[in-house]
Design a protein around this motif. Structure first.
Motif, short mmCIF file in Angstrom:
data_model
loop_
_atom_site.label_atom_id
_atom_site.label_comp_id
_atom_site.label_asym_id
_atom_site.label_seq_id
_atom_site.Cartn_x
_atom_site.Cartn_y
_atom_site.Cartn_z
N ARG A 4 0.77 -1.29 0.18
CA ARG A 4 0.04 0.17 -0.01
C ARG A 4 0.78 1.28 0.05
O ARG A 4 0.52 2.21 -0.40
CB ARG A 4 -1.10 -0.05 1.13
N GLU A 5 2.18 1.17 0.55
CA GLU A 5 2.96 2.26 0.76
C GLU A 5 3.48 2.65 -0.75
O GLU A 5 3.57 3.65 -1.14
CB GLU A 5 4.17 1.86 1.88
N LEU A 6 3.70 1.54 -1.18
CA LEU A 6 4.29 1.80 -2.77
C LEU A 6 3.11 2.24 -3.68
O LEU A 6 3.38 3.25 -4.49
CB LEU A 6 4.93 0.58 -3.28
N PHE A 7 2.15 1.51 -3.39
CA PHE A 7 0.92 1.83 -4.47
C PHE A 7 0.40 3.29 -4.28
O PHE A 7 0.49 4.09 -5.32
CB PHE A 7 -0.37 0.91 -4.02
N ASP A 8 0.59 3.97 -2.85
CA ASP A 8 0.22 5.29 -2.77
C ASP A 8 1.28 6.42 -3.39
O ASP A 8 0.93 7.50 -3.53
CB ASP A 8 0.08 5.64 -1.19
N LYS A 9 2.43 5.85 -3.54
CA LYS A 9 3.56 6.99 -3.78
C LYS A 9 3.74 6.63 -5.46
O LYS A 9 4.22 7.48 -5.88
CB LYS A 9 4.66 6.41 -3.09
N MET A 10 2.99 5.81 -5.88
CA MET A 10 3.12 5.78 -7.49
C MET A 10 2.49 6.97 -8.20
O MET A 10 1.28 7.27 -7.80
CB MET A 10 2.48 4.37 -8.04
N PRO A 11 3.21 7.91 -8.99
CA PRO A 11 2.66 8.86 -9.56
C PRO A 11 1.66 8.57 -10.84
O PRO A 11 0.93 9.41 -11.22
CB PRO A 11 3.95 9.58 -10.22
N GLU A 12 2.02 7.24 -11.02
CA GLU A 12 1.29 6.88 -12.46
C GLU A 12 0.76 5.55 -12.06
O GLU A 12 1.52 4.68 -11.41
CB GLU A 12 1.69 6.96 -13.73
N ARG A 13 -0.57 5.32 -12.49
CA ARG A 13 -1.02 3.76 -11.87
C ARG A 13 -1.92 3.43 -13.51
O ARG A 13 -2.63 4.22 -13.75
CB ARG A 13 -2.05 3.68 -11.01
N ASN A 14 -1.64 2.25 -13.76
CA ASN A 14 -2.65 1.54 -14.95
C ASN A 14 -3.32 0.36 -14.15
O ASN A 14 -3.42 -0.01 -13.07
CB ASN A 14 -1.83 1.03 -16.16
N VAL A 15 -4.02 -0.35 -14.94
CA VAL A 15 -5.14 -1.31 -14.61
C VAL A 15 -4.33 -2.58 -13.70
O VAL A 15 -4.83 -3.12 -13.09
CB VAL A 15 -5.73 -1.85 -15.81
N ARG A 16 -2.88 -2.67 -14.38
CA ARG A 16 -2.31 -3.76 -13.69
C ARG A 16 -1.84 -3.25 -12.09
O ARG A 16 -1.87 -4.28 -11.22
CB ARG A 16 -0.81 -3.88 -14.43
N SER A 17 -1.43 -2.06 -11.98
CA SER A 17 -1.38 -1.45 -10.87
C SER A 17 -2.58 -1.79 -9.87
O SER A 17 -2.52 -2.33 -8.91
CB SER A 17 -1.18 -0.15 -10.71
N TRP A 18 -3.89 -1.36 -10.20
CA TRP A 18 -4.90 -1.44 -9.47
C TRP A 18 -5.30 -3.35 -9.27
O TRP A 18 -5.59 -3.35 -8.23
CB TRP A 18 -6.11 -0.84 -10.05
N ASN A 19 -5.03 -3.72 -10.33
CA ASN A 19 -5.16 -5.22 -9.95
C ASN A 19 -4.37 -5.86 -9.09
O ASN A 19 -4.94 -6.74 -8.18
CB ASN A 19 -5.04 -6.31 -11.51
N ALA A 20 -3.13 -5.38 -9.00
CA ALA A 20 -2.29 -5.99 -7.96
C ALA A 20 -2.48 -5.95 -6.67
O ALA A 20 -2.63 -6.81 -5.73
CB ALA A 20 -0.79 -5.64 -8.33
N ILE A 21 -3.16 -4.52 -6.41
CA ILE A 21 -3.35 -4.07 -5.02
C ILE A 21 -4.79 -4.93 -4.52
O ILE A 21 -4.87 -5.27 -3.46
CB ILE A 21 -3.33 -2.61 -4.70
N ILE A 22 -5.52 -4.74 -5.42
CA ILE A 22 -6.84 -5.36 -5.14
C ILE A 22 -6.79 -6.95 -5.02
O ILE A 22 -7.32 -7.23 -3.95
CB ILE A 22 -8.02 -5.23 -6.21
N ALA A 23 -5.96 -7.64 -5.57
CA ALA A 23 -5.85 -9.00 -5.61
C ALA A 23 -5.16 -9.06 -4.18
O ALA A 23 -5.63 -10.47 -3.53
CB ALA A 23 -4.89 -9.56 -6.64
N GLY A 24 -4.24 -8.38 -3.77
CA GLY A 24 -3.61 -8.55 -2.41
C GLY A 24 -4.45 -8.58 -1.37
O GLY A 24 -4.29 -9.34 -0.65
N TYR A 25 -5.45 -7.51 -1.33
CA TYR A 25 -6.43 -7.43 -0.27
C TYR A 25 -7.34 -8.63 -0.27
O TYR A 25 -7.84 -9.07 0.59
CB TYR A 25 -7.04 -6.22 -0.52
#
Length: 907
Positions: A87-108
């Motif tokens: 989550r720390e890494l996700f929140d600091k990403m200046p840019e996100r794509n669908v793979r970013s969202w999929n990774a964090i959603i899959a983690g939770y």
């Protein structure tokens, strides 16, 4: 060297801080960079040095410029469950794509909390990033057991136009199935334009998991008709459905298809086949599959062991456990749970302890399921201390743990301890379930603890378990055992649903509380309600008939049993033998016993006790001998029948022999009732000094029944001094027992010591002790008529007294002289004779002669011992009227026929 396409080479800031990876290939660079980022992120999260945090955050920001690398790193964090770092890494990403969202959603979704996955999905939509099928699969996994959130995601799926995607549809089916919304799962399945094998497996598995095996089998057939071939997952699901339905024949057909499809050597399918056969009670079939398996795992062995335990083949289960270890397969917690269950059934304490040592050695003693079975095993092996130690050392306890220990204490009669455990359970914030309440209520079984039982009932009402049928049955039983049959009936009447156990509990409750007529009425209501009786129902009803000496009703129930087809049941057969014996028809009891295809210890014991109660001492000893030759080990109840028979027949030497053989030959420790029988045996035989000496040498403190036996013998043989001593000992134990005062008064009256007799009666009056009046009952056309001495309240009293006067004239002509020794009042002889004429049993016999056809036997029940004058009079009456008269008094049966009594005047 690093290739030019890696942008980190051109980032001097990073190269300055990460010099150790400057001479690596691209792959090596990424791996090293990832490890360093893990370290930096840890330091950022936990460092207390503000300057370091600033520097390292700047490094992380520089690293996050490449979205591809960050997605890979984010995916790594999420899959390993490091959600805080992810989550720390996700929140600091200046840019996100669908793979970013999929990774964090899959983690939770995989590691929780699931609600956070839902929040991220909403944020993703607000960020205008379009979810794809991977997004929804991950989100649906997070809410596979929560229908409300799952339906919202379903709405998102439809809005995104991905409802026709086969992977997403499969996930929707799985989500609805796990939420037990099979109708919604089926709708999704039916609307799918294209289905794959996963679709079929998911819907079939969903119905199987939710207990609808029939629908699973239908879908399996449809799958084949649709041209889709089953795989090992399909076969595993459908075999589970067969197991749940106990559909053995269908399971065999599936097995043929498995062989044809080439999955017969698949270990998962083999395990499912073993489980199916075991649950369908075909251990032989399970063994055939097991023996043919080229490969076995722990699941295979566990299924075989559990199947044998389920069918009661406990010794074979233990042998399989040993073979499992010899094969090199490591037992797990499921194995140990099954083995402990087998040990409990066999009461194999030593084997159970050895297995416990293995549990500790393998480190599975922390498993709550294994600990629960250990508690149960020790309890059933009567090692309560060990059961308590296991429970006390459990690192975690669930509701089953507490319930098991409460059950242990309740069954062992430790009511206070069971209650304390229940209170501790509540303090531990473990909520009791219906099984807990059923176990706790079983501890309350006497009138002294009725208030405690009511408090438990209050908790049942408060927690909402009052509607549970098992709890309701337990409440009925509890109130019945506590003597509060009215409250039991109130609970019974309020039950929204009743099963056969509910009716049985109510019938048995009335029988236990002496309200046998009401018990028979409930049985009639049960039949009108369309409820089919089971063997236990018939046992309770026959017990009620026996208590009422209602032979006609008993015969009607016997006919019903024959019609129901349960006459071969050993429990029902034993109850029938007992009923006929207690209703005075010992010949019918004997005939039934001889026809029984199967006999257990209860069968032998009720037949032996029946003969003993009817004074057939020779038959008692014969049955006992046959029982031994048949390999049946007698218990304390059996010996009670043998000793009482010896006592009633005056077989002193035989009585001594059987009493001594109890512990010497059979390992049965004599109880107080056996000692009372021996005192009765010696006392009846006139060996009063030996009886007293026997009491003094008893290893147990003499009970009321022991002193009553001696006092009764003193009355028979006219020993006022010893009678006085026995009465004094009795009154110390039970000062309000009217029988003691009456017996002592009888002894003094027989010895013409009227002043002493009057003193005893005055003592009774002063202490407020009332003598139980003699009562006699006779059943005429299923109506019980009750009589007391000198009774004129009966509607046909005038005819009864006319019959008695006629009988007395004939009796006096035959030489009858009233024995006025049995009148306990110092009055004129004529008045004494009048008292004797109208004793309750004589009134009942006169009524029976009026109401029954000539030649029919007359059956009377009396609540106290028949007096000597009535005994002599009935012998004459049966000869005068040419009928058999059967009297069951408080101690035995008397069969009067042709001027003689079956007791031989020894009672």
């Amino acid at each position: 060297m690093i290739k030019s396409n890696c942008k980190y080479v051109r980032n001097p800031f990073l190269l300055q801080h990460i010099p150790q990876i400057s001479n690596c290939t691209n792959a090596q660079f990424f791996n090293g960079f990832q490890l360093l980022l893990f370290g930096y992120l840890n330091r950022i999260c936990f460092s207390t040095n503000y300057a370091h945090q600033q520097e390292e955050e700047e490094i992380l920001t520089q690293a996050c410029e490449d979205i591809s690398v960050c997605n890979q790193l984010l995916n790594k964090y999420a899959k390993t469950g490091n959600l805080r770092y992810a989550r720390e890494l996700f929140d600091k990403m200046p840019e996100r794509n669908v793979r970013s969202w999929n990774a964090i959603i899959a983690g939770y979704a995989q590691h929780g909390p699931g609600k956070e996955a839902m929040k991220l999905l909403v944020q993703m939509r607000r960020a205008c990033t379009m979810p794809d099928h991977v997004t929804f699969v991950a989100a649906l996994q997070a809410f596979s057991g929560v229908s409300g959130w799952g339906k919202q995601i379903h709405g998102f799926v439809v809005g995104s136009g991905l409802q026709w995607n086969v992977v997403v549809s499969n996930s929707l089916i799985n989500m609805y199935a796990k939420c037990e919304h099979l109708e919604d799962a089926c709708k999704v399945f039916e609307k799918m334009p294209q289905r794959d094998l996963v679709s079929w497996n998911t819907i079939i598995g969903g119905y199987t998991q939710n207990g609808d095996g029939g629908e699973s089998l239908e879908l399996f057939c449809e799958m084949y008709q649709d041209g889709e071939k089953a795989d090992n997952i399909s076969f595993t699901s459908v075999l589970r459905a067969c197991a749940n339905l106990e559909a053995l024949e269908v399971g065999k057909q599936i097995q043929s298809l498995i062989i044809k499809s080439g999955f017969d050597f698949d270990v998962f399918v083999g395990n499912a086949l073993i489980s199916m056969y075991a649950k369908c009670c075909s251990v032989e079939g399970a063994r055939t599959v097991f023996d043919k398996m080229p490969e076995r795992d722990a699941v295979s062995w566990n299924a075989m062991i559990a199947g044998h335990v389920q069918e009661g083949w406990d010794r074979e289960a233990l042998r399989l456990f040993e073979q499992m270890q010899q094969s090199g397969t490591t037992p797990d917690y499921i194995t140990f749970a099954s083995v402990q269950t087998a040990c409990a059934s066999l009461e194999a304490l030593e084997y159970g302890k050895q297995n416990h040592a293995q549990v500790i050695k393998t480190g599975t003693e922390t498993d709550v399921c294994v600990c629960n079975t250990l508690v149960s095993m020790y309890a059933k092996c009567r090692s309560m201390e060990d059961a308590g130690k296991v429970f006390d050392n459990m690192p975690t306890r669930n509701v089953v743990s507490w319930t098991s220990m409460i059950t242990v204490c309740a069954q062992d009669g430790q009511r206070d301890h069971a209650t304390q455990l229940f209170e501790q359970m509540l303090r531990s914030e473990i909520m009791p379930n219906q099984v807990t309440y059923v176990s706790l209520l079983s501890a309350y079984s006497t009138s002294e603890v009725l208030q405690g039982g009511k408090q438990v009932h209050g908790l049942v009402l408060k927690t909402g378990y009052a509607l549970d049928i098992n709890v309701g049955n337990s409440l009925v039983t509890m109130y019945s055992k506590c003597g509060s049959i009215e409250l039991a009936r109130q609970v019974f009447e309020k039950m929204l649903k009743r099963e056969v156990v509910s009716w049985n509990a109510m019938i048995a409750g009335y029988a236990q509380n002496g309200q046998c007529e009401e018990g028979l009425e409930v049985f009639c209501l049960m039949q009108r309600a369309g409820m089919k009786p089971n063997p236990f129902t018939f046992g309770s009803v026959l017990s009620a008939c026996a208590s009422l000496v209602n032979l006609e009703q008993g015969k009607l129930i016997h006919a019903y049993i024959l019609k129901s087809g349960v006459e071969s049941d050993v429990f029902v057969g034993s109850a029938l033998v007992d009923m006929y014996a207690k209703c005075g028809s010992i010949d019918d009891a004997s005939n039934l016993f001889n026809k029984m295809s199967e006999r257990n210890l209860v069968s032998w014991t009720v037949m032996l006790a029946g003969y003993a109660q009817h004074g057939h001492a020779e038959d008692v000893l014969k049955i006992f001998s046959q029982m031994q030759h048949g390999g049946m080990k007698p218990d304390h109840v059996t010996f009670l029948g043998v000793l009482s028979s010896c006592s009633r027949a005056g077989l002193v030497n035989e009585g001594h022999h059987y009493f001594n053989s109890m512990s010497q030959d059979y390992g049965v420790t004599p109880r107080l009732e056996h000692f009372a029988c021996m005192v009765d045996l010696l006392g009846r035989a006139g060996q009063l000094d030996d009886a007293l000496d026997f009491i003094k040498k008893m290893p147990l403190q003499p009970s009321i029944s022991v002193w009553q036996s001696l006092l009764g013998a003193c009355r028979i043989h006219g020993n006022p001094e010893l009678g006085k001593y026995a009465a004094e000992c009795l009154l110390k134990l039970e000062p309000n027992d009217s029988a003691t005062y009456v017996l002592l008064s009888n002894i003094y009256a027989t010895a013409n010591r009227w002043e002493d007799a009057a003193r005893v009666r005055k003592m009774m009056r002063d202490r407020g002790v009332k003598k139980e009046p003699g009562r006699s009952w006779i059943d005429i056309h299923n109506t019980v008529h009750e009589f007391v001495a000198d009774d004129s309240s009966h509607p046909e009293a005038e005819e009864i007294y006319k019959m008695l006067e006629s009988l007395f004239r004939q009796m006096k002509y035959a030489g009858y002289v009233p024995n006025t020794d049995f009148v306990l009042h110092d009055v004129e002889k004529e008045q004494k004779e009048k008292y004797l004429c109208y004793h309750s049993e004589k009134l009942a016999i006169a009524f029976g002669l009026i109401k029954t056809p000539p030649g029919a036997p007359i059956r009377i029940m009396k609540n106290i011992r028949v007096c000597g004058d009535c005994h002599m009079a009935i012998k004459l009456i049966c000869k005068i009227v040419g009928r058999e008269i059967i009297v069951r008094d408080a101690t035995r049966f008397h069969h009067f026929k042709n001027g003689l009594c079956s007791c031989g005047d020894y009672w």
